[in-house]
Design a protein around this motif. Structure first.
Motif, PDB file in Angstrom:
ATOM      1  N   CYS A  94      23.370  31.602  23.492  1.00  0.00           N
ATOM      2  CA  CYS A  94      24.507  31.899  22.620  1.00  0.00           C
ATOM      3  C   CYS A  94      25.555  30.804  22.725  1.00  0.00           C
ATOM      4  O   CYS A  94      26.164  30.404  21.724  1.00  0.00           O
ATOM      5  N   SER A 120      30.915  34.537  16.357  1.00  0.00           N
ATOM      6  CA  SER A 120      29.966  35.214  17.249  1.00  0.00           C
ATOM      7  C   SER A 120      30.706  36.273  18.054  1.00  0.00           C
ATOM      8  O   SER A 120      31.838  36.054  18.484  1.00  0.00           O
ATOM      9  N   PHE A 138      15.140  33.042  21.372  1.00  0.00           N
ATOM     10  CA  PHE A 138      16.564  33.293  21.121  1.00  0.00           C
ATOM     11  C   PHE A 138      17.179  32.204  20.253  1.00  0.00           C
ATOM     12  O   PHE A 138      18.007  32.502  19.377  1.00  0.00           O
ATOM     13  N   LEU A 148      18.954  33.135  16.736  1.00  0.00           N
ATOM     14  CA  LEU A 148      20.361  32.777  16.520  1.00  0.00           C
ATOM     15  C   LEU A 148      20.513  31.794  15.359  1.00  0.00           C
ATOM     16  O   LEU A 148      21.441  31.910  14.550  1.00  0.00           O
ATOM     17  N   ILE A 159      27.913  37.107  13.852  1.00  0.00           N
ATOM     18  CA  ILE A 159      26.678  37.345  14.598  1.00  0.00           C
ATOM     19  C   ILE A 159      27.041  38.212  15.787  1.00  0.00           C
ATOM     20  O   ILE A 159      27.952  37.876  16.554  1.00  0.00           O
ATOM     21  N   ILE A 202      25.789  40.155  19.279  1.00  0.00           N
ATOM     22  CA  ILE A 202      24.777  40.064  20.337  1.00  0.00           C
ATOM     23  C   ILE A 202      24.877  41.279  21.247  1.00  0.00           C
ATOM     24  O   ILE A 202      25.965  41.656  21.690  1.00  0.00           O
ATOM     25  N   ILE A 222      19.976  40.854  18.077  1.00  0.00           N
ATOM     26  CA  ILE A 222      20.765  39.796  17.440  1.00  0.00           C
ATOM     27  C   ILE A 222      20.936  40.177  15.969  1.00  0.00           C
ATOM     28  O   ILE A 222      19.947  40.255  15.223  1.00  0.00           O
ATOM     29  N   ASN A 231      23.149  39.931  12.182  1.00  0.00           N
ATOM     30  CA  ASN A 231      24.024  39.102  11.331  1.00  0.00           C
ATOM     31  C   ASN A 231      24.480  39.902  10.125  1.00  0.00           C
ATOM     32  O   ASN A 231      23.784  40.814   9.648  1.00  0.00           O
ATOM     33  N   THR A 241      19.243  43.222  11.759  1.00  0.00           N
ATOM     34  CA  THR A 241      19.136  43.112  13.216  1.00  0.00           C
ATOM     35  C   THR A 241      17.692  42.890  13.647  1.00  0.00           C
ATOM     36  O   THR A 241      16.800  43.658  13.275  1.00  0.00           O
TER      37      THR A 241
END
Length: 288
Positions: A154, A171, A193, A197, A213, A215, A228, A230, A276
């Protein structure tokens, strides 16, 4: 080549039974060699009136096997090149920060910030080297904290967002649970990841609107879970295409392949204005 497979000591009873029922007279096995190891076999059957394969046919099929081996290695190389993008952008960003700190007119350089940026810079360049070497060296399993891996990636993605000046993307880290120990290939987990991302970032960027985003990581029964999300919902049709593995995106193909390789599970949820990706892996005990 195995002639009279029904009588061969090299074949299982099931294969012998199959050869009888399908009138197979001989079987030609072509090994697919990748990185000096036999990873797969191609099997060709001579059936019905055809008793066996000629030398010319064996030569042609062997050549076909060699070309497939080359293609498999090129495919892996393309995947690595694809996954170089985010760490390469991040490395450039951290290098600029280090340069600014060193060239600053301040009497005392903030050594803590300098060493922190240098540490990330060294780790990311080492990781890029490991990615390049993975074409030739077999990956090793380790026990890692799923959340720690996630947080490091991240941080890199946030640097990419900053470097690309994507001011409309934020984020947000929520509900993080540490100590989710899993056995995996760390480099592969990082690549999963990174791609998730990157895809989340790209989805918001494509929408051309402000978005975020989100997490999460947590324990669910005996599994460590990472979500994760968005901003924005994909259609049911797109969701079904992705879950069937019919997406054209290389990043998604890499994600599904690596998750399956490490016996993980992947889900795709669409609700409340978010898309997701949920990935989970079996938890293990950490030996101190």
């Amino acid at each position: 080549m195995i002639k009279n497979p029904q009588r061969s000591n090299l074949l299982s009873p099931e294969t012998k039974w199959f050869s009888i029922n399908h009138h197979i007279n001989s079987i030609l096995y072509i090994p697919l060699i990748i990185d000096d190891k036999v990873k797969y076999f191609l099997a060709f059957d001579a059936m019905n009136e055809k008793e066996e394969f000629s030398e010319e046919e064996i030569e042609i099929l062997s050549f076909f096997g060699k070309e497939l081996s080359k293609a498999a290695k090129i495919e892996r190389m393309d995947d690595i090149i694809h996954d170089f993008k985010n760490p390469a952008i991040a490395v450039a960003g951290f290098a600029k920060r280090v340069k600014r700190l060193v060239e600053s007119n301040e009497k005392e350089i903030d050594k803590e910030r300098l060493f922190r940026n240098l540490d990330i810079l060294i780790k990311e360049t080492q990781r890029m080297q490991d990615m390049a070497m993975s074409l030739h060296v077999e990956a090793k399993e380790e026990i890692v904290d799923l959340t720690e891996v996630l947080l490091r990636r991240c941080q890199i993605n946030e640097e990419v967002i900053r470097e690309m000046e994507l001011v409309n993307i934020k984020s947000e880290i929520r509900d993080i649970e540490k100590g989710l120990w899993v056995r995996c290939y760390p480099l592969y987990m990082e690549r999963i990841f990174d791609n998730l991302l990157h895809n989340a970032t790209n989805a918001i960027q494509t929408q051309g609107q402000r978005g975020k985003i989100v997490i999460r990581s947590y324990k669910e029964l005996n599994r460590g879970v990472v979500e994760i999300s968005n901003t924005g919902e994909i259609s049911e049709f797109t969701r079904d295409m992705i879950l069937k593995g019919e997406s054209r995106g290389r990043g998604l193909q890499i994600i599904f392949r690596l998750v399956n390789l490490m016996n993980g599970k992947i889900e795709l949820l669409v609700k409340d204005g978010f898309t997701t990706f949920k990935v989970s892996f079996s938890l293990v005990k950490r030996h101190r």
